[in-house]
Design a protein around this motif. Structure first.
Motif, mmCIF file in Angstrom:
data_model
loop_
_atom_site.group_PDB
_atom_site.id
_atom_site.type_symbol
_atom_site.label_atom_id
_atom_site.label_comp_id
_atom_site.label_asym_id
_atom_site.label_seq_id
_atom_site.Cartn_x
_atom_site.Cartn_y
_atom_site.Cartn_z
ATOM 1 N N VAL A 152 73.285 47.592 73.912
ATOM 2 C CA VAL A 152 74.131 46.582 74.563
ATOM 3 C C VAL A 152 73.442 45.219 74.556
ATOM 4 O O VAL A 152 74.058 44.195 74.272
ATOM 5 C CB VAL A 152 74.457 47.011 76.005
ATOM 6 C CG1 VAL A 152 75.260 45.928 76.716
ATOM 7 C CG2 VAL A 152 75.217 48.329 76.000
ATOM 8 N N GLY A 153 72.168 45.205 74.897
ATOM 9 C CA GLY A 153 71.410 43.948 74.921
ATOM 10 C C GLY A 153 71.751 43.124 76.132
ATOM 11 O O GLY A 153 71.160 43.270 77.196
ATOM 12 N N SER A 154 72.708 42.247 75.997
ATOM 13 C CA SER A 154 73.179 41.421 77.113
ATOM 14 C C SER A 154 74.674 41.594 77.262
ATOM 15 O O SER A 154 75.357 42.098 76.366
ATOM 16 C CB SER A 154 72.840 39.948 76.877
ATOM 17 O OG SER A 154 73.484 39.466 75.709
ATOM 18 N N LEU A 155 75.164 41.176 78.408
ATOM 19 C CA LEU A 155 76.565 41.389 78.742
ATOM 20 C C LEU A 155 77.149 40.097 79.280
ATOM 21 O O LEU A 155 76.527 39.395 80.078
ATOM 22 C CB LEU A 155 76.675 42.490 79.797
ATOM 23 C CG LEU A 155 77.999 43.240 79.929
ATOM 24 C CD1 LEU A 155 78.349 43.960 78.626
ATOM 25 C CD2 LEU A 155 77.893 44.250 81.061
ATOM 26 N N THR A 156 78.363 39.778 78.816
ATOM 27 C CA THR A 156 79.089 38.615 79.313
ATOM 28 C C THR A 156 80.025 39.082 80.423
ATOM 29 O O THR A 156 80.913 39.896 80.182
ATOM 30 C CB THR A 156 79.889 37.950 78.182
ATOM 31 O OG1 THR A 156 78.988 37.544 77.146
ATOM 32 C CG2 THR A 156 80.642 36.735 78.693
ATOM 33 N N VAL A 157 79.820 38.565 81.620
ATOM 34 C CA VAL A 157 80.556 39.047 82.795
ATOM 35 C C VAL A 157 81.456 37.945 83.334
ATOM 36 O O VAL A 157 81.022 36.809 83.550
ATOM 37 C CB VAL A 157 79.580 39.508 83.894
ATOM 38 C CG1 VAL A 157 80.348 40.027 85.101
ATOM 39 C CG2 VAL A 157 78.637 40.571 83.355
ATOM 40 N N GLY A 158 82.721 38.291 83.562
ATOM 41 C CA GLY A 158 83.672 37.361 84.124
ATOM 42 C C GLY A 158 83.646 37.362 85.640
ATOM 43 O O GLY A 158 82.824 38.042 86.265
#
Length: 233
Positions: free
Chosen positions: A202-208
């Motif tokens: 996954v590495g990093s995640l973009t969260v709304g």
């Protein structure tokens, strides 16, 4: 835990009565059952759901079919016993994260594997917090589990997170915190969560601003049905 005990009474027949009964039966039946079937029946065992396609599974393979019980909030062991299993906690589980191909990072899959030698239950939905782990956990999706997620040794349960919608203002995180509920809904909210770094996959995640998490489910297909096909978030 109380164990129900069933008392059985034993009746004995005199030798003469037994002999008379056997003789009467033999004369009446003539060695046949008179068209009656024996009173033996079997209960078919349920099979697991078909393995979904297009999914990156953590651990690189399938798992054994987990035990399930009715999704009414009162878990029972898969053996059919009358007592509930203990709630899973950090000491029972290993956690992995993954995603789906062609998904643009809008969803996260959390996989919990029971590495102990005893069954435990993942009640309701996980408490997920992104970033610092401070504040209220992510809200639950408007769904109920198909079955209470009771998992035995080496068995898995899944929860999916809807992370963001296109056009939303987002932030990037590399970790999240995870907490577990007891049987009572909304229990353990004040217990310190475990900080978990996202997997290398996954590495990093973009969260709304308004992510949502599903209930725990032993059926990965149920999680995917809700995230990708139900339209409810």
């Amino acid at each position: 835990m109380r164990t129900a005990r069933t008392s059985w009474k034993t009746y004995t027949l005199g030798a003469a009565a037994v002999a008379a009964l056997l003789s009467s039966t033999a004369c009446d039946s003539g060695g046949t059952d008179n068209g009656k079937n024996p009173g033996v029946s079997g209960t078919p065992s349920a099979s697991g759901a078909a393995s979904p396609s297009g999914t990156t599974r953590p651990g690189g393979g399938g798992s054994t079919a987990p035990s399930q019980s009715a999704g009414d909030g009162s878990a029972k062991p898969g053996s059919g016993g009358g007592s509930s299993t203990a709630a899973c906690n950090d000491n029972d589980l290993s956690i992995d994260t993954s995603g789906w191909r062609q998904d643009s990072g809008q969803h996260l899959l959390i996989t919990a594997t029971n590495f102990t030698d005893k069954a435990c239950t993942l009640y309701h939905y996980p408490y997920v917090r992104f970033g610092t782990g401070i504040g209220a956990p992510v809200g639950a999706t408007e769904s109920k589990p198909r079955a209470v997620a009771t998992i035995g040794p080496k068995e898995k349960a899944y929860a999916g997170v809807f992370v963001f919608r296109a056009g939303q203002q987002t932030r990037t995180v590399t970790s999240f915190s995870l907490g577990y509920q007891d049987r009572a809904p909304d229990s353990n909210r004040d217990v310190a969560p475990l900080d978990i770094r996202l997997s290398d996959e996954v590495g990093s995640l973009t969260v709304g601003p308004d992510p949502r998490v599903t209930y725990w489910n032993t059926d990965l297909g149920a999680v995917e049905d809700f995230l990708f096909r139900s339209g409810n978030r």
